[in-house]
Design a protein around this motif. Structure first.
Motif, short mmCIF file in Angstrom:
data_model
loop_
_atom_site.label_atom_id
_atom_site.label_comp_id
_atom_site.label_asym_id
_atom_site.label_seq_id
_atom_site.Cartn_x
_atom_site.Cartn_y
_atom_site.Cartn_z
N LEU A 1 21.62 -39.86 12.26
CA LEU A 1 22.57 -40.50 10.92
C LEU A 1 23.31 -41.42 11.80
O LEU A 1 24.01 -42.64 11.13
N ASP A 2 23.87 -41.24 12.85
CA ASP A 2 24.82 -42.15 13.77
C ASP A 2 24.50 -41.97 15.12
O ASP A 2 24.73 -40.99 15.99
N PRO A 3 23.67 -42.89 15.54
CA PRO A 3 23.08 -42.77 16.96
C PRO A 3 24.02 -43.01 18.16
O PRO A 3 23.63 -42.96 19.22
N ARG A 4 25.45 -43.29 17.83
CA ARG A 4 26.47 -43.51 18.83
C ARG A 4 26.47 -42.22 19.77
O ARG A 4 26.45 -41.15 19.31
N THR B 1 30.19 -37.33 10.06
CA THR B 1 28.79 -37.87 9.53
C THR B 1 28.12 -36.90 8.59
O THR B 1 27.37 -37.28 7.63
N MET B 2 28.05 -35.53 9.24
CA MET B 2 27.30 -34.51 8.39
C MET B 2 27.97 -34.21 7.05
O MET B 2 27.32 -34.07 6.06
N ARG C 1 33.51 -36.26 19.88
CA ARG C 1 31.98 -36.32 19.45
C ARG C 1 31.68 -35.56 18.37
O ARG C 1 31.28 -35.86 17.05
N GLY C 2 32.25 -34.12 18.43
CA GLY C 2 31.99 -33.25 17.21
C GLY C 2 32.79 -33.58 16.00
O GLY C 2 32.02 -33.24 15.07
#
Length: 177
Positions: A174-177, A39-40, A32-33
């Motif tokens: 930005l990425d709701p997953r 994404t960031m 996830r990180g």
């Protein structure tokens, strides 16, 4: 350097706790990180001012958060300073590091850890969008980025309660997953 300054405060992305005897400094990002770091990185490269200098803790998780950003920023990369003193640094230590910046730096990106990075962002941010200020003060999650505008003047004059919060973005925004 004269003109507008910008401070980008990025908390490292989500790290793993899977090795029982692993030193905290050496903990890597989890899946996830890694996704949040990418994404960031894309957000920073496309929506934020380009850093003139990147300050990054030497911890594995902060360096892994930095890696996709370096790729996203392209060549030539901004100067990067990996600093052991930023590892788990307090709000006061982080503020002192920013106050010591050379005046040639207009935009600085600091990649660090909580509690220090979240406390510094909350302490610096005196004004800005109320919703963003409330989210920042409530919780500074892993991968979150605060964009702050300090008042004009030298870095050495940077003080709590003097900055405008321009944006506070979390990976899930930005990425709701």
């Amino acid at each position: 350097m004269t003109g507008v300054k910008t401070i980008l405060l990025l908390r490292h992305a989500k790290s793993a706790w899977n090795a029982p005897h692993q030193n905290d400094h050496d903990r890597p990002l989890n899946d996830r990180g890694e996704r949040a770091a990418r994404t960031m990185a894309g957000h920073l490269a496309s929506r934020s001012p380009r850093p003139d200098l990147i300050l990054c803790s030497t911890a594995a998780r902060t360096r892994q958060t930095l890696a996709p950003l370096v790729k996203a920023l392209g060549s030539p990369a901004p100067p990067i300073s990996l600093e052991k003193e930023l590892y788990l640094a307090s709000e006061e230590e982080l503020l002192e590091r920013l106050q010591a910046l050379p005046e040639t730096v207009g935009t600085v990106l600091l990649i660090g850890h909580n509690e220090g990075i979240g406390q510094l962002a909350a302490a610096l941010a005196a004004r800005g969008p109320q919703e963003a200020l409330a989210r920042l003060r409530d919780k500074y999650p892993t991968g979150a980025l605060a964009t702050l505008r300090p008042p004009s003047g030298p870095w050495s004059a940077l003080a709590p309660g003097t900055c405008e919060l321009l944006a506070f973005v979390r990976p899930r925004d930005l990425d709701p997953r």
